[in-house]
Write an enzyme that holds these catalytic residues in place. Structure first.
Site, short mmCIF file in Angstrom:
data_model
loop_
_atom_site.label_atom_id
_atom_site.label_comp_id
_atom_site.label_asym_id
_atom_site.label_seq_id
_atom_site.Cartn_x
_atom_site.Cartn_y
_atom_site.Cartn_z
N ARG A 1 10.06 47.46 54.19
CA ARG A 1 11.30 48.22 54.28
C ARG A 1 12.57 47.36 54.17
O ARG A 1 13.66 47.90 54.02
CB ARG A 1 11.33 49.01 55.60
CG ARG A 1 10.52 50.30 55.52
CD ARG A 1 10.79 51.18 56.71
NE ARG A 1 10.04 50.76 57.88
CZ ARG A 1 10.39 51.04 59.14
NH1 ARG A 1 11.50 51.73 59.37
NH2 ARG A 1 9.66 50.63 60.14
N TYR B 1 45.84 17.34 47.80
CA TYR B 1 44.45 16.93 47.97
C TYR B 1 44.39 15.50 48.47
O TYR B 1 44.95 14.59 47.84
CB TYR B 1 43.67 17.05 46.64
CG TYR B 1 42.27 16.50 46.74
CD1 TYR B 1 41.35 17.03 47.66
CD2 TYR B 1 41.86 15.43 45.95
CE1 TYR B 1 40.07 16.51 47.77
CE2 TYR B 1 40.57 14.91 46.06
CZ TYR B 1 39.69 15.46 46.97
OH TYR B 1 38.42 14.95 47.10
N ASN C 1 54.22 10.90 55.13
CA ASN C 1 54.51 12.24 54.62
C ASN C 1 54.00 12.32 53.19
O ASN C 1 54.43 11.56 52.34
CB ASN C 1 56.02 12.50 54.68
CG ASN C 1 56.30 14.00 54.55
OD1 ASN C 1 55.77 14.64 53.65
ND2 ASN C 1 57.10 14.53 55.44
#
Ligand code: UD1
Ligand code: CA
Length: 460
Positions: A8, A367, A378
């Site tokens: 089932r 990335y 930064n």
């Protein structure tokens, strides 16, 4: 017992390998057996035997105390026939607990109580009362004494009115079980060897049969269809959510929470809706997780905030997020991302196998892969580390206090010296000295009063 087909489910995958909370059903059962410190666990396979055995081979290593063994049942001639196949694997002095590979949520304390009820001398059955007992084996009693289990299909109308049913779980001493199994036949409506017939033999042999009755249906719920699988998943997730809330975790909506693994939380953790946690995740004190985050295999330190739609998966290497860090929205942290305190990772920033020291920021569209990033760096919008030359990965080192402008490509291996600045749009191929400004892009050309080309009128 894990030999059944599970028709089932309408799936190519053997039923016992369907997943609940991210883990194959049969693996839940084995985890419970390991909690009982079982000497060994014998898995009876049949349909998809090779696949089931292969899927479980890794599980064996994870619980060294419980030796994992496999026996095959082919063809499948009933539950009694299934257990007959396991006889050579059962030590004579063992207490055997029979479980079903498709009943994943039985608790170890329930089985401990069943084992205690058997006491090494009795046949102990786990039973439960259902308002609708259709399909189940009925517990037939004489006074209070259990006399037999009669399968639904073989039961008389009077027996079908009995609401106490056999859960499919029993505890029985091997030295009693073995001769009883040898006496089974298949003279019944289904032509199967019923394990449940051993109750009659116990009664005939003067062995006491005891029923340990529970009321928690979830613990004996078996899975036969995708609908049942989904229902049990939701019930299980709700229980996990409640257990976490009992520990103080605050959830916007426990019905929209999924844990497929282990989640450890400090005090005052808040989790918004639709978050999924996988593998091993630790959330420190006061961590807040926004809506729609998927977080796997990572450790998030106190006070960090994971904004909505963030995807974190540490896989085998793990991910660590430092104290007070701000991640997302829409951030992606991949294996080996190690972020120190107060790091900021903003929208559409991907970090893989990279270390960011305290206070470093990559706030937009970036990335950072195979990189070592110093304190207070930064990293500008649209900038990337080009870590892959098509064959090998190389490392980028960005020392403390560097400012990388927007749209820069740092071609690894390369080091940007401390305090240096890289002008926007630069492609950096050579390492730079500390404190230097580096600009590596085409010089701007501006032509005064430039007349743009005009469209030619169409000739007739
Ligand atoms: C069985 C019990 C029934 C009980 C019910 C609880 C028997 C005869 N009946 O019913 O009293 O109320 O469980 O759910 O035991 N399996 C094998 N090989 C086989 C047959 C089954 O490995 O040849 C496995 C199945 O994959 C499953 C488990 O045994 O995991 C139970 O089989 P299932 O067909 O669901 O049991 P029922 O006949 O419904
Ligand atoms: Ca059956």
């Amino acid at each position: 017992m894990a030999a059944g087909k599970g028709t089932r489910m309408k799936s190519r995958l053997p039923k016992v390998l369907q997943r609940l909370a991210g883990v194959p059903l049969v693996q839940h059962v084995l985890a419970t057996a390991a909690q009982l410190q079982a000497r060994s666990a014998v898995v009876i396979t049949g349909h998809g035997a090779q696949e089931v055995e292969a899927a479980l081979s890794g599980v064996a290593a994870s619980s060294p105390e419980t030796a994992l063994r496999f026996v095959r049942q082919d063809p499948q001639l009933g539950t009694g026939h299934a257990v007959q196949q396991a006889v050579p694997a059962l030590a004579d002095d063992a207490l055997v607990v029979i479980l079903s590979g498709d009943v994943p949520l039985t608790q170890a304390d329930t089985l401990q109580a069943l084992i205690a009820a058997s006491g090494g001398t009795r046949l102990a059955l786990l039973t439960i009362e259902f308002t609708d007992p259709t399909g189940y084996g009925r517990i037939v009693r004489d006074g209070n004494q259990v006399k037999a289990i009669v399968e639904h299909k073989d039961a008389s109308d009077a027996q079908r009115a009995i609401r106490e049913v056999y859960s499919g779980i029993m505890a029985v001493p091997a030295r009693l079980l073995k001769p009883w199994l040898a006496r089974l036949d298949n003279q019944n409506v289904q032509g199967e060897y019923y394990l449940t017939d051993i109750v009659k033999f116990a009664v005939a042999d003067g062995v006491e049969v005891v029923a340990h009755t529970i009321t928690d249906a979830l613990q004996v719920a078996g899975i036969n269809s995708p609908v049942q699988l989904a229902e049990l998943e939701r019930a299980h997730q709700l229980r996990q959510a409640h257990a976490l809330m009992e520990q103080g975790v605050r959830m916007q909506d426990p019905a929209r929470f999924d844990l497929r693994g282990q989640l450890d939380c400090g005090q005052d953790v808040e989790i918004d809706v639709n978050c999924i946690f996988e593998g091993r995740v630790t959330l420190g004190e006061g961590v807040r997780v926004g809506a729609n985050c998927v977080i796997a295999n990572c450790t998030i330190a106190a006070g960090a905030v994971i904004h909505p739609f963030t995807h974190i998966d540490g896989e085998k290497l793990g991910v660590t997020v430092g104290e007070g860090a701000l991640i997302g929205p829409f951030a992606r942290l991949r294996p080996g991302a190690q972020l120190a305190a107060e790091v900021h990772i903003g929208n559409f920033v991907e970090v893989k196998n990279a270390t960011l020291a305290k206070g470093a920021k990559a706030n937009h569209l970036a990335y950072l892969g195979d990189a070592t990033v110093g304190e207070r760096v930064n990293f500008g919008a649209g900038s990337i580390t080009a870590n892959y030359d098509g064959a090998n990965k190389h490392r980028t080192v960005i020392e403390a206090d560097v400012h990388i402008g927007s749209n820069c490509v740092l071609i690894a291996p390369v080091t940007i010296g401390a305090g240096g600045t890289v002008g926007g749009g630069s492609t950096i191929t050579k390492s730079t000295e500390p404190g230097a400004l580096s600009v590596a892009r085409g010089k701007q050309v501006s032509i005064a009063n430039w007349a743009r080309p005009q469209k030619q009128p169409k000739s007739k």
